[in-house]
Motif scaffolding. Sequence first.
Motif, short mmCIF file in Angstrom:
data_model
loop_
_atom_site.label_atom_id
_atom_site.label_comp_id
_atom_site.label_asym_id
_atom_site.label_seq_id
_atom_site.Cartn_x
_atom_site.Cartn_y
_atom_site.Cartn_z
N GLU A 102 32.27 46.04 31.63
CA GLU A 102 32.19 47.33 30.96
C GLU A 102 32.26 48.50 31.93
O GLU A 102 32.05 49.65 31.54
CB GLU A 102 30.88 47.41 30.16
CG GLU A 102 30.78 46.35 29.07
CD GLU A 102 29.43 46.38 28.37
OE1 GLU A 102 28.64 47.31 28.67
OE2 GLU A 102 29.17 45.52 27.53
N PHE A 103 32.57 48.25 33.18
CA PHE A 103 32.55 49.30 34.19
C PHE A 103 33.54 50.41 33.85
O PHE A 103 34.71 50.17 33.54
CB PHE A 103 32.91 48.71 35.56
CG PHE A 103 33.01 49.74 36.65
CD1 PHE A 103 31.89 50.40 37.12
CD2 PHE A 103 34.25 50.06 37.21
CE1 PHE A 103 31.98 51.34 38.13
CE2 PHE A 103 34.34 51.00 38.22
CZ PHE A 103 33.21 51.65 38.68
N PRO A 235 36.41 44.36 39.25
CA PRO A 235 37.86 44.08 39.25
C PRO A 235 38.63 44.90 38.22
O PRO A 235 39.84 45.00 38.30
CB PRO A 235 37.93 42.59 38.92
CG PRO A 235 36.69 42.34 38.12
CD PRO A 235 35.63 43.25 38.67
N THR A 236 37.90 45.47 37.22
CA THR A 236 38.57 46.25 36.17
C THR A 236 37.84 47.58 35.96
O THR A 236 36.71 47.76 36.44
CB THR A 236 38.59 45.47 34.84
OG1 THR A 236 37.24 45.19 34.44
CG2 THR A 236 39.37 44.17 34.99
N ASP A 237 38.49 48.48 35.21
CA ASP A 237 37.93 49.81 34.99
C ASP A 237 38.35 50.30 33.60
O ASP A 237 39.51 50.19 33.21
CB ASP A 237 38.46 50.77 36.06
CG ASP A 237 37.68 52.07 36.14
OD1 ASP A 237 36.94 52.38 35.19
OD2 ASP A 237 37.83 52.79 37.15
N GLU A 243 39.21 53.86 23.28
CA GLU A 243 38.14 53.01 22.77
C GLU A 243 38.72 51.74 22.14
O GLU A 243 39.64 51.80 21.34
CB GLU A 243 37.31 53.76 21.74
CG GLU A 243 36.09 52.99 21.28
CD GLU A 243 35.21 53.82 20.36
OE1 GLU A 243 34.26 53.25 19.79
OE2 GLU A 243 35.46 55.04 20.21
N GLY A 244 38.19 50.62 22.57
CA GLY A 244 38.66 49.33 22.07
C GLY A 244 39.80 48.74 22.87
O GLY A 244 40.19 47.59 22.64
N GLY A 245 40.33 49.53 23.83
CA GLY A 245 41.45 49.04 24.63
C GLY A 245 40.98 48.11 25.74
O GLY A 245 39.81 48.06 26.10
#
Length: 426
Positions: A102-103, A235-237, A243-245
Motif C-alpha cells: 500500500e506504499f 518495490p511498488t508505489d 483509486e483502485g488501480g
Amino acid sequence: MAAPIPDLPILAEDDSMLTRKFGREVANYFSGSPLNRVSFLRGDHGFLSSAFSHPTASFLLMENLSPLAQDPTKLAYVEKSIVEPLTGSDPFKKTEEELLKEFNSDVAFPVILFLGIDEKKKSGFEYKDYRGAPYFAVDVTPKGSITEVAKGVIEAAKAKGVSFLPGTRHITLNAPEGEIPWFFVQKTTPADIGAAAIYAQARALLDWNARNPFCGGCGQKTLSVNAGMKRTCPPTDLAGVPEGGAPKERGPCPTRHGVSNLCFPRTDPTMIVAVVSADGTKMLLGRQKRWPPYWYSTLAGFLEPGESIEEAVRREVWEESGVTVGRVVIHSSQPWPYPANLMIGAIGQATTEGETINLGNDPELESAKWFPMEEVRDALLTGTSGLGEAAPEGYKEGGLRLPPQTAIANRLMDAVTGGFLAASKI
C-alpha cells in the motif's frame, strides 16, 4: 544562571568477581533506561497493536526533536486519545508486507517508535510472557500532508499545561532516581523512569528516520517499519495511481536482491580519553576556538573502519596534540544522541618520550596543555558548566573550566583525579 545538574544513574550493587577486581561499573548520563526494549518483538504486529491500544500506554511527543515536558527536568506523556488523530486507532494492525503493497510516496505518515515496557509498573498489559506499561514516542513535527493534523495534536497536548523543551541539548532531564534495574543483579530494584535515557533513545531514532527518507541503494523514498527501527525500499508505489488501480513498479534496488541490505539505525563509535602523563601527575586537555575562555576538555574523535578502540585513542591523541599514548584502558561509555554517537570513554597514559605537545598535525585544537592533577580536581568542584552557560558560583576568573557532570569527559576526569576507579558524584 547555570542549569541544574541532574543526578547520574547508579547501577545496583553487586558482589561479582569483576566488581571486586575492577570496581563498580559506571553508568553515564543518557544511559540507564529502566525500560525493557524487548527488541525482538518490534516485528510482532500483534504485540505492537496490543501495546499501542492498552489504556496504560504512554506516548512521548517530539516536535523537531524537542520533547514534550513538564519542566526542564521531567518529560510529559500523553494518552492515546491525544495522538490518535495523527496515528489512527491502530497503526500497527497491518503487517510489513501489507504496508509495502500500500506504499504511497505522496502520503506522509508520522514515525511511531516503540520504546519498551516498564516492567516495574503493574499496568495490566500482558503479552505472552511479557508484562509492563508500554511506552511509545511519536514524531508530531508538522510536515507534508499531515501538517494540520500534527498542529492539532500539538495544541491538544499543550492544552494540558505542558510544552516542548526549547533548545537542542536538553541535558537537564532527570536520570533515574535511585538505582537502575540490572537484569543480572537486581531486576526488581525500584527506580523512577529515566527521562534522559528515554529522550536519548527517542531523539536518536527519530533523527535517524528524518535523515533517511531516501534509499542509499537507489535513491527512492523509503518506508519506516519495525516500530521505527528499520527503513525499507518498497518495490511498488501508489503515488499518482487512480483509486483502485494497480501500483506502479519502482526502479530496481540492490536491497531487494540477494542478501537483504535494508537500512537500520546507525551508531557512530567515538573515543574520548583522559590522558595522564607518564608519571601520573598531570592530565592532557585541549580546547577548540569556539569554546569559552579557559574552557578545556578531554580529547575525542571518531573511530575509523578496521581500527580498534585502543588504536583510535592513540591515533587521535597523536593527530590532535602530538602526544604519544602507550597503555589504554576502557572506563565506560555514554550514548550521545547528537545525532547518534556512542562515546567510548578511555584512560590513556603518555609514554615518557612522547609528552611533547605539537599542534601541527590536525588543526582541530586551538590549544592543548598538561594540567596538574590538583588543578583539574579543583576545577571539577568550582569550574564546571555547559558550553552555553556562565561559570558557576565560586569560580575565579582565569581558572580552568570543564564540562558538566552530564558529559562523559567530566566523569573520566573525575575518575582519574579520584584514583582511576569508578566515577563518584561531586
